[in-house]
Design a protein around this motif. Structure first.
Motif, mmCIF file in Angstrom:
data_model
loop_
_atom_site.group_PDB
_atom_site.id
_atom_site.type_symbol
_atom_site.label_atom_id
_atom_site.label_comp_id
_atom_site.label_asym_id
_atom_site.label_seq_id
_atom_site.Cartn_x
_atom_site.Cartn_y
_atom_site.Cartn_z
ATOM 1 N N ASP A 13 -4.040 2.059 -3.630
ATOM 2 C CA ASP A 13 -5.143 2.659 -3.190
ATOM 3 C C ASP A 13 -5.827 0.814 -2.341
ATOM 4 O O ASP A 13 -5.576 0.338 -3.062
ATOM 5 C CB ASP A 13 -6.166 3.226 -4.292
ATOM 6 C CG ASP A 13 -6.785 2.709 -5.029
ATOM 7 O OD1 ASP A 13 -6.251 1.353 -5.262
ATOM 8 O OD2 ASP A 13 -7.177 3.308 -5.896
ATOM 9 N N ASP A 14 -7.150 1.048 -2.548
ATOM 10 C CA ASP A 14 -7.987 0.006 -1.454
ATOM 11 C C ASP A 14 -7.694 -1.148 -2.480
ATOM 12 O O ASP A 14 -7.317 -2.814 -2.203
ATOM 13 C CB ASP A 14 -8.774 -0.384 -0.547
ATOM 14 C CG ASP A 14 -8.121 0.736 0.146
ATOM 15 O OD1 ASP A 14 -7.632 0.839 1.180
ATOM 16 O OD2 ASP A 14 -9.496 1.302 1.535
ATOM 17 N N ASP A 15 -8.143 -0.981 -3.360
ATOM 18 C CA ASP A 15 -8.317 -1.212 -4.762
ATOM 19 C C ASP A 15 -6.996 -2.669 -5.392
ATOM 20 O O ASP A 15 -7.153 -3.805 -5.569
ATOM 21 C CB ASP A 15 -9.200 -1.395 -5.397
ATOM 22 C CG ASP A 15 -11.294 -0.863 -5.072
ATOM 23 O OD1 ASP A 15 -11.490 -1.995 -4.175
ATOM 24 O OD2 ASP A 15 -11.801 -0.571 -5.993
ATOM 25 N N GLU A 16 -6.535 -1.553 -5.668
ATOM 26 C CA GLU A 16 -4.670 -1.637 -6.120
ATOM 27 C C GLU A 16 -4.329 -2.827 -5.163
ATOM 28 O O GLU A 16 -3.661 -3.990 -5.247
ATOM 29 C CB GLU A 16 -4.804 -0.546 -6.482
ATOM 30 C CG GLU A 16 -4.704 0.169 -7.626
ATOM 31 C CD GLU A 16 -4.135 1.090 -8.152
ATOM 32 O OE1 GLU A 16 -3.209 2.229 -8.977
ATOM 33 O OE2 GLU A 16 -3.243 1.980 -6.848
ATOM 34 N N THR A 17 -3.952 -2.259 -3.775
ATOM 35 C CA THR A 17 -3.617 -3.374 -2.759
ATOM 36 C C THR A 17 -3.775 -4.676 -2.542
ATOM 37 O O THR A 17 -3.292 -5.822 -2.842
ATOM 38 C CB THR A 17 -3.355 -2.087 -1.419
ATOM 39 O OG1 THR A 17 -2.546 -1.324 -1.501
ATOM 40 C CG2 THR A 17 -2.563 -3.364 -0.263
ATOM 41 N N ALA A 18 -5.341 -4.982 -2.999
ATOM 42 C CA ALA A 18 -6.016 -5.849 -3.122
ATOM 43 C C ALA A 18 -5.002 -6.996 -4.301
ATOM 44 O O ALA A 18 -5.106 -8.224 -4.158
ATOM 45 C CB ALA A 18 -7.819 -6.133 -2.823
ATOM 46 N N GLU A 19 -5.525 -6.080 -5.531
ATOM 47 C CA GLU A 19 -5.061 -6.847 -6.401
ATOM 48 C C GLU A 19 -3.666 -7.716 -6.415
ATOM 49 O O GLU A 19 -3.106 -8.140 -7.304
ATOM 50 C CB GLU A 19 -5.053 -5.872 -7.439
ATOM 51 C CG GLU A 19 -4.634 -6.828 -8.553
ATOM 52 C CD GLU A 19 -5.097 -5.810 -10.220
ATOM 53 O OE1 GLU A 19 -4.519 -5.920 -11.333
ATOM 54 O OE2 GLU A 19 -5.409 -4.620 -9.694
ATOM 55 N N ARG B 256 0.875 -1.459 -0.016
ATOM 56 C CA ARG B 256 -0.301 -0.330 -0.011
ATOM 57 C C ARG B 256 0.300 1.227 -0.145
ATOM 58 O O ARG B 256 0.786 2.016 -0.716
ATOM 59 C CB ARG B 256 -0.957 0.447 1.012
ATOM 60 C CG ARG B 256 -2.118 0.858 1.203
ATOM 61 C CD ARG B 256 -3.215 0.930 2.424
ATOM 62 N NE ARG B 256 -3.720 0.237 2.314
ATOM 63 C CZ ARG B 256 -3.726 -1.461 2.960
ATOM 64 N NH1 ARG B 256 -2.884 -1.490 3.527
ATOM 65 N NH2 ARG B 256 -4.710 -2.218 2.700
#
Length: 334
Positions: A275-281, A244
């Motif tokens: 961002d949160d979505d990119e971190t999850a990906e 992140r």
């Protein structure tokens, strides 16, 4: 004698039960000293300074102090205070680390900076370190020198991490140097404190210090892998913190070396804030990548280096426990 059940690597079947109990009983005494040391006349300072001590933790460094003393005299009178000094020094750095990292959780609880703000968190860390230094003074000038040398390396490691690699410096080498100063130095010092105040032979002190320097490298590499592979319930931290924040760690360095076109998306996510979505990906992609196994192999190599140092120490339950610790550091999940 509290009768507390040994936990962590002390509970492994390969660790002598009698040794585990002795170390655990001493850790109980260390715990009492820690809580007394951080008490202050001001209630806010007491609450803030007690926050991380009360949150628990593995007391890994204090355990190393006590375990290393078994290469000499584990009943030496200064060992409990020596273990408390090392643990307080570590706790003090956590307050500062969390401010710099803008961390939300520490040991499964809200970080001090989230509760009281950065200023109070920094001052709480300063106070904890001051109490460690006060206790250290009673242990003698050599102890002060050992701790000062170690704290200098801790600060140097933080500066290196903050400033990043200089032009022409290999980023992976820089990362390794940061770990050596910021993490391995205090883990090595823990063993040095224990063997020194346990009055072990000079050769044994030097050997266990070198072994725990390598062990400290494995410990931090394992921590960086856990930031990718574990969940909050296991580690007490929010997974993907490094991803992140755009911080590169060993699995990411290995992933960046890939020339496979299929890894292009992952490479594009590494080394920049997400961002949160990119971190999850990024977590999903990195967890499935061969870089994770490469990083685990490198961690195992540092643990093997520690074992090779331990091989020259006297055969016995202390050496066996340290060998079990090498396995524990590599295999831990939280």
């Amino acid at each position: 004698m509290s009768g507390a059940v040994p936990s962590g690597f002390l509970a492994l079947p390969s660790v002598d039960a009698g040794l585990a109990r002795e170390v655990q009983d001493s850790l109980d005494q260390v715990e009492k000293v820690l809580r007394e040391a951080v008490a202050a006349s001001d209630p806010i300072l007491t609450e803030a300074a007690t926050h991380l001590v009360s949150a628990g933790g593995k007391r890994f460094r204090a355990t190393l102090v006590l375990l290393a003393s078994h290469f000499g005299d584990p009943t030496a009178p200064d060992l409990i205070r020596a273990a408390a000094v090392v643990e307080l020094t570590h706790v003090a750095t956590l307050y500062h680390d969390d401010v710099m990292d803008e961390a939300e959780l520490r040991r499964g609880e809200p970080s001090a900076n989230q509760i009281w703000g950065n200023t109070v968190a920094i001052l709480a860390g300063d106070y904890v370190f001051a109490r460690a230094s006060e206790m250290l003074a009673d242990l003698g000038t050599e102890a002060v020198r050992m701790q000062a040398r170690t704290f200098g390396r801790l600060v140097q490691g933080q500066i290196l991490e903050t400033s990043g690699p200089r032009d022409g410096t290999d980023p992976l080498t820089h990362y390794t140097n940061v770990i050596a100063d910021k993490t391995a130095s205090l883990i090595a010092a823990s063993a040095e404190f224990g063997a020194t105040f346990g009055k072990a032979e000079p050769e044994a002190i030097d050997t266990i210090t070198r072994a725990c320097d390598a062990l400290g490298m494995a410990f931090q590499l394992s921590d960086d892998i856990l930031d990718v592979s574990s969940d909050t319930a296991e580690s007490g931290k929010v997974p993907g913190t490094d991803l992140r924040e755009g911080v590169l760690t060993l699995p990411m360095f290995y992933a960046l070396r890939s020339t496979d076109p299929a890894d292009e998306r992952l490479r594009g996510l590494l080394g920049r804030p997400l961002d949160d979505d990119e971190t999850a990906e990024a977590l999903r992609l990195l967890r499935a990548h061969p870089a994770m196994e490469q990083a685990r192999a490198s961690t195992g190599e540092w643990a093997d280096k520690a074992r090779s140092e331990l091989a020259s120490l006297p055969v016995g339950r202390a050496r066996t426990a340290f060998e079990a610790l090498c396995d524990y550091v590599v295999e831990r999940t939280g």
